[in-house]
Design a protein around this motif. Structure first.
Motif, PDB file in Angstrom:
ATOM      1  N   LYS A 313      -2.936   7.824   3.157  1.00 26.24           N
ATOM      2  CA  LYS A 313      -1.666   8.248   2.548  1.00 26.24           C
ATOM      3  C   LYS A 313      -0.487   7.952   3.479  1.00 26.24           C
ATOM      4  O   LYS A 313       0.575   7.505   3.029  1.00 26.24           O
ATOM      5  CB  LYS A 313      -1.736   9.731   2.211  1.00 26.24           C
ATOM      6  N   ASN A 316       0.319   4.371   3.282  1.00 17.77           N
ATOM      7  CA  ASN A 316       0.511   3.903   1.903  1.00 17.77           C
ATOM      8  C   ASN A 316      -0.469   2.785   1.532  1.00 17.77           C
ATOM      9  O   ASN A 316      -0.115   1.807   0.868  1.00 17.77           O
ATOM     10  CB  ASN A 316       1.950   3.419   1.696  1.00 17.77           C
ATOM     11  N   GLN A 318      -2.844   2.864  -0.520  1.00 20.68           N
ATOM     12  CA  GLN A 318      -3.196   2.843  -1.942  1.00 20.68           C
ATOM     13  C   GLN A 318      -2.339   1.857  -2.734  1.00 20.68           C
ATOM     14  O   GLN A 318      -2.648   1.556  -3.881  1.00 20.68           O
ATOM     15  CB  GLN A 318      -3.084   4.256  -2.521  1.00 20.68           C
ATOM     16  N   SER A 319      -1.295   1.356  -2.109  1.00 23.13           N
ATOM     17  CA  SER A 319      -0.474   0.354  -2.800  1.00 23.13           C
ATOM     18  C   SER A 319      -1.176  -0.992  -2.883  1.00 23.13           C
ATOM     19  O   SER A 319      -0.901  -1.789  -3.783  1.00 23.13           O
ATOM     20  CB  SER A 319       0.867   0.186  -2.068  1.00 23.13           C
ATOM     21  N   LYS A 320      -2.111  -1.265  -1.946  1.00 19.66           N
ATOM     22  CA  LYS A 320      -2.802  -2.556  -1.972  1.00 19.66           C
ATOM     23  C   LYS A 320      -4.324  -2.436  -2.002  1.00 19.66           C
ATOM     24  O   LYS A 320      -5.027  -3.440  -2.084  1.00 19.66           O
ATOM     25  CB  LYS A 320      -2.386  -3.413  -0.777  1.00 19.66           C
ATOM     26  N   GLU A 322      -7.643  -0.310  -3.776  1.00 18.16           N
ATOM     27  CA  GLU A 322      -8.156   0.584  -4.815  1.00 18.16           C
ATOM     28  C   GLU A 322      -9.270   1.430  -4.201  1.00 18.16           C
ATOM     29  O   GLU A 322     -10.311   0.922  -3.805  1.00 18.16           O
ATOM     30  CB  GLU A 322      -8.707  -0.225  -5.986  1.00 18.16           C
TER      31      GLU A 322
END
Length: 408
Positions: A313, A316, A318-320, A322
């Motif tokens: 988190k 970040n 989770q932006s690239k 899964e």
């Protein structure tokens, strides 16, 4: 927990190596490795006789390890412990042994996301007996859905087999609650649990669970390769037909070469020469886990996962990337970097960062029933993993788009 790293030669010999493939197999502590070597160097006898001292020692090792294993999973008797080559053999033995109890039209329930070792044996057995394999209802997280479970159990249900912890989604099924629902719907159902992925991470109590059979592998719990455990309620084991026949499990063969008498349980399932050096090494694995404490192991591993999630988190990621199973209490994570084959990411992590992970289907061919992919990258923690190693993994994942740099 960092102090435990010194017990693992693979880590002391390779101080820059990060091992995150514990779901496939754990590393072996020095005591386990030395035990197997000691047996081969200093005892080296085949059991099944007491005619000389070394052979007597071999038999004592089998007896002692059977007793220790029974205590570890809270079996009612050491005679309920059968040594096999692994979880795969154990489940095949259960399926083969129950075949005569299965009639055309009977139902065998499992989940579609099981490891192949807990899916193929039931499919083969059902095909041979004209039974039907049906799937248990699952939640979106990959757990058996307790609210819908009762609708799947009926008078035709003969066997229910599932993993305590999934080797992909990592969800820990609530065994006691699942068993209560099944027993209420049909008390005659035989319940089989695959504990390969949970035995090194959480407590197992076969009596409290009220299951009928359990299978596990030594190599996933800091023990040797080539050894597994089949546990079953003694009355049910007595009814099973062995998968293998040979020396050590037969008492007599009649003159007519038709009639024979088998040894009693558990010997009747252990035909041939046992993997006795591994059995001795498994003693040391059990002692190793017991000394640390399974609760302490679980706490450490879940703290690692919690820290990993915090870093995901923070950066970040989770932006690239899964992530498919961050929200469960299991030291196992599956993910995919968007647009990149997981095998390429695994190679990148290895070659550039010396991080060992596992990519592919993880021998669970139907994960596509829950997520939109058949392959993923799996990261799994153990007692020797550290915060610093997770920091290195996070750094690597931050640079995952550079994977081509190490491939060409």
């Amino acid at each position: 927990m960092n102090n435990f790293r010194k017990h693992f030669p693979m880590l002391t010999n390779n101080p820059d190596f990060v091992y995150f493939d514990n779901g496939a197999t754990t590393l072996k502590p020095k005591t386990v490795i030395e035990a197997e070597e000691f047996y081969l160097k200093s005892i080296s006898a085949n059991p099944h006789t007491n005619d000389y001292q070394a052979a007597y020692q071999a038999n004592e090792i089998i007896r002692e390890t059977r007793q220790q294993t029974a205590q570890f999973i809270n079996a009612a008797s050491p005679n309920e412990i059968v040594f096999t080559s692994g979880t795969t053999f154990a489940i095949n033995q259960i399926a083969h042994g129950l075949r005569k109890k299965i009639n055309p039209g009977d139902e065998i329930l499992t989940t579609s996301v099981e490891h192949s070792a807990n899916l193929l044996p039931w499919i083969v057995m059902a095909n041979q007996t004209q039974a039907k394999v049906k799937t248990l209802p699952l939640t979106a997280a990959g757990a058996i859905d307790l609210e819908q479970l009762s609708q799947a159990i009926n008078a035709q249900t003969k066997i229910v087999s599932f993993a305590h912890v999934s080797n992909t989604f990592g969800y820990e099924n609530n065994i006691e609650e699942i068993v209560k629902v099944i027993r209420k719907c049909n008390p005659r159902v035989i319940i089989v649990v695959d504990a390969a992925q949970s035995v090194a991470h959480t407590e197992i109590d076969v009596q409290q669970w009220d299951i009928d059979f359990l299978a596990l592998s030594a190599h996933k719990m800091y023990g040797p390769f080539g050894l597994g455990i089949l546990w079953g309620k003694l009355a049910l084991l007595d009814e099973l037909e062995p998968l293998l026949y040979g020396g050590g499990m037969s008492l007599s063969i009649a003159d007519n070469l038709q009639d024979y008498q088998l040894a009693s349980t558990p010997d009747k399932f252990e035909g041939g020469t046992p993997n006795i050096s591994a059995i001795y090494a498994f003693q040391k694995a059990l002692e190793f886990i017991t000394k640390i404490g399974i609760k302490n192991i679980k706490t450490h591993e879940l703290n690692l996962k919690k820290y990993f999630i915090e870093q995901v988190k923070k950066h970040n990621l989770q932006s690239k990337i899964e992530f498919y199973n961050l929200n469960n209490a299991s030291p196992l994570i599956i993910l995919n970097v968007k647009g990149i084959n997981p095998q390429d990411i695994a190679t990148f992590l290895d070659l550039k960062y010396q991080i060992a992970t596992r990519s592919g289907s993880h021998c669970a061919r139907r994960t596509v029933d829950l997520i939109e992919t058949k392959v993923s990258l799996r990261i799994s923690f153990a007692i020797y993993n550290t915060i610093a190693e997770i920091d290195r993994l996070i750094e690597a994942l931050n640079h995952s788009e550079e994977f081509l740099d190490v491939l060409f």
